[in-house]
Write a protein that holds these residues in place. Structure first.
Motif: not given
Lengths: 501, 311
Positions: B181-182, B185-186, B188-189, B192, B197-198, B200
């Protein structure tokens, strides 16, 4: 002709069947500043690593003042007199200039640090090379250019005869670059041999005596800088074809107001104590470059447009509709994209694959009932990788392992993937080699030609004059001027940027 | 040689688990019996359930030290709801809901206070434990005549203990959530590179609230299973050290404490490894003091190998 200071003969490195550096020769004289340039993957870093000892060459030898250099032993190489100043600082920010310079070699008396001798030694050293630093200042409080000087002094304290400088001006403002170059020339005058690695041709022609160009793992050109032209350098670095194409693109028509349609209109934008009274129109189908010194608050201004930093005066209109930027998510929902300056800290997830980075901004498009559709993602990622020419073109490759230029392509690609109506880029080619630069410019021009409104903030005047349809100059939080780029020369621009600074 | 090592490194834990199983099978044939294998899964099911949620939290670069007390208070709340006659479903929902809320509170605090998660959840660890003691006192509360509730901890479906079934079902769901699911990924983002992430457009606060909420929810489920297993609820369950076992399982699996890389599948391997370790040492009849020392040493060794792999 006297014997060279440093003489590398047949230096080469291969990993298994992969040849990173074909047997190459390099000579450096006392007091010579030698530029080492080449695209990423050209073998430049391998050559440097052979010289610092980080990599043990597969063949060849290096003589320093006629004595063989202990290859493959970083510590011994530094003691022999070859030091490297890296792009990113290797200093202890919470310690004084003096302690950083003599780190690990403080003079001692009865096992205690002998402060008085240490101070005299450091002051002597600084005086000898004409470097102006306060020995007691904390390194972390100094501006970046001063920190570079601390690193240089630290290398000199280790009796460096040869200094390798890897992209030393990567994050410096124009005036600081000049200052650093004065220091470099001063060192050369004292007989230090310097190998200067940079992607910035302006700098190479300003500070270097000679240059060595690498391509595909071998030395392709070696020349005194006054005997080679800029075009020849670019051609030697990237190969004839790419050079011709990028030259042609740069000469193609500039579209001062794009299609004429005002996409983004900024009216009296301000933020107390940071920037004020910023007004301009950004048209569909144009590239507007805003330049200025570091500290001119360009970055703060564009973040205010995107919603990732506040503003407290003025207004922003998108297609004539008033917007109140609040957050990046909000900016994106309105069709604005922002490629931040610092790809490592603000732009990319370095520990994640190319694939995840490229879909980060478009993830919402690829799920059904909350479950990802991997095939849709793979299709989108493959076409992006192809369009961006990311090397290696493997979606599973971790972004942190890519070269700077390829990282930057991924960063720009993740925003192009959204096809925003306004794309803002902050220093889009810092630390990117000439080949990747040309590719990035081509991507931005293509986006412009599709009708995107592109706003670029850049300190790189070569970039600004190559890329822009219109050029704006910012100084101390104000937009000084805004003019069509055609006909503006670099000296004019320099004068304007420095005016009243 | 180094080439082989590099290629084998990502599978080091898998190889360890296989080697372990082979050694134990040779030393003690009873090890491979179906009942022993199910016993291993049963023994790790509680830590395993908590480790599923902890995986997400650690992937965001955070940590949740409060899982022990959360499991205790969930068991207590379920007990009181049962005693008050609200029925099984209401009792379970009350316990799970409380865990979820505490977790969300953790996430919001971590996201908004700008404090390290280890400090925030050290605070909630103490607050929740105190609240549990306030609610239940120091006593054990016996759970009697609640056949349905007892079935959760002590029952079996086709010979497989219910806690194991719950663990496997939750594991499958968590695996789907993380890898398909998204959201995965989110998470992990954010771990990382939170700033990227913010920038993006990700809602970092909501993502953190959701991961800590999930962690609290799973800790609560584990707590209710435990109280059902032992037919008692107590404020002192989920004792000090529970969170360390959970974190060890996640980190052994290869999820980085600094955030980013991680996976539920690998956490499951870490859980299995811990279970095999405990079981093997029991089979070999090692005394508890030796077991603790050996366990600590093996975990440290495994982690240092993992650090070499990534470093």
């Amino acid at each position: 002709m006297t014997a060279p200071l440093l003489e590398a003969t047949g230096l080469g490195k291969s990993y298994g069947t992969l040849v990173a550096l074909k047997p190459s020769d390099l000579r450096l004289n006392r007091g010579e500043v030698r530029a080492l340039i080449g695209s990423n993957g050209a073998g430049k870093s391998t050559l440097i690593k052979c010289l610092t000892g980080a990599v043990t060459p597969s063949g060849g030898s290096v003589l320093l003042e006629g004595k063989p250099l202990p290859l493959g032993q970083p510590g011994a190489i530094i003691r022999s007199g070859v030091s490297c100043i890296y792009q990113h600082s290797n200093l202890a920010p919470m310690m004084s200039v003096m302690d950083n310079i003599s780190m690990g070699r403080q003079p001692t008396r009865f096992g205690f640090v002998d402060r008085k001798t240490q101070r005299t030694q450091v002051q002597d050293l600084l005086a000898r090379y004409g470097i102006d630093l306060d020995p007691d200042a904390l390194v972390g409080t100094l501006p970046t250019v001063k920190q570079k000087e601390v690193e240089i002094a630290k290398a000199l304290a280790q009796d460096a005869k040869v200094l390798l400088m890897d992209e030393p001006t990567g994050w410096l403002a124009v005036s600081d670059v000049r200052r650093l170059h004065e220091t470099v020339r001063l060192l050369a005058a004292k007989g230090v041999g310097i190998i200067y690695i940079s992607h910035m041709l302006d700098e190479i022609f300003a500070v270097c005596d000679s240059l060595t160009i690498l391509r595909d793992g071998e030395v392709v050109t070696e020349r005194a800088v006054d005997r080679i032209s800029r075009t020849e350098v670019v051609a030697a670095m990237v190969g004839e074809r790419l050079a011709r194409e990028s030259l042609a693109a740069a000469d193609s028509g500039r579209k001062a107001t794009g299609s004429g349609e005002v996409r983004l209109s900024v009216r009296g934008l301000g933020r107390r104590g940071v920037f004020r009274d910023i007004s301009f129109d950004l048209h569909a189908g144009e590239i507007l470059c805003i330049t200025g010194l570091i500290g001119s608050k360009r970055t703060e201004m564009i973040h205010a447009l995107f919603g990732s930093a506040p503003h407290d005066a003025g207004e922003v209109l998108l297609n004539g509709k008033r917007l109140v930027p609040r957050s990046p998510a909000w900016g994106m929902a309105n069709g604005i994209g922002l490629v931040p300056e610092d790809r490592q800290h603000e732009g990319l997830m370095l520990g994640m694959p190319i694939r995840d980075n490229l879909v980060m901004t478009t993830l919402r498009r690829f799920h059904r009932f909350g479950v990802l559709r991997p095939r849709g993602i793979d299709r989108s990622v493959s076409s992006l990788i192809a369009a961006l020419n990311v090397q290696p073109p493997r979606p599973a490759q971790l972004v942190g392992r890519l070269s700077g230029g390829n990282q930057q392509k991924v960063l720009i690609g993740k925003w192009l993937a959204r096809d925003p109506s306004v794309l803002i880029l902050d220093e889009p080619t810092v630390g990117v080699d000439v080949g990747a630069k040309a590719e990035i410019y081509a991507l931005l021009r293509a986006a412009r030609d599709r009708g995107m409104a592109v706003l670029v903030v850049s300190s790189d005047l070569e970039e600004v004059t190559t890329l822009a349809d219109r050029i704006g100059v910012m100084n101390r939080g104000r937009l000084l001027s805004l003019r069509p780029a055609a006909g503006i020369t670099r000296p004019e621009l320099v004068a304007e940027i420095g005016a009243d600074a | 040689m180094t080439g082989l090592m590099t290629r084998a490194a990502p599978h080091a834990l898998t190889l360890c688990v296989i080697a372990f199983v082979m050694i134990l099978a040779v030393l003690e044939p009873a090890f491979l019996s179906g009942s022993n294998l199910i016993g291993i899964l049963r023994a790790v099911s509680l830590v395993g359930i908590m480790a599923l949620g902890m995986t997400f939290v650690i992937m965001t670069g955070g940590i949740d030290l409060s899982v022990g007390p959360v499991s205790a208070i969930a068991g207590l709340v379920a007990y009181f709801a049962l005693v008050a006659g609200h029925g099984l479903v209401a009792a379970l929902l009350a316990g799970a809901g409380l865990g979820l809320l505490i977790g969300i509170a953790n996430g919001l605090l971590v996201a908004s206070l700008g404090l390290p998660a280890i400090i925030v959840t050290l605070g909630t660890l103490s607050i929740v434990r105190g609240s549990a003691l306030l609610l239940g006192g120091p006593d054990l509360h016996g759970i009697r005549d609640q056949a349905a509730y007892s079935f959760i901890g002590s029952g079996a479906i086709y010979g497989i203990p219910v806690p194991v079934v719950i663990f496997l079902v939750l594991a499958a769901m968590a695996w789907l959530l993380q890898s398909r699911t998204p959201f995965g990924t989110l998470v992990a983002a954010v771990g990382d590179n939170e700033r990227a992430a913010w920038l993006s457009g990700l809602n970092v606060t909501a993502i953190k609230a959701a991961t800590y909420g999930l962690c609290g929810l799973l800790a609560a489920i584990a707590g209710m299973i435990q109280s059902s297993q032992v037919h008692t609820a107590s404020a002192t369950y989920g004792k000090f050290g529970t969170e360390l076992d959970v974190i060890a399982a996640v980190v052994l699996g290869g999820t980085q404490l600094s955030g980013g890389a991680g996976s539920v599948a690998r956490t499951l391997l870490g859980v299995l490894f811990l279970g095999l370790l405990n079981n093997g040492m029991n089979i070999l009849n090692l005394s508890i003091d030796i077991q603790l020392i050996a366990k600590g040493a093996i975990i440290a060794l495994a982690l240092s190998l993992a650090a070499r792999r990534t470093g």
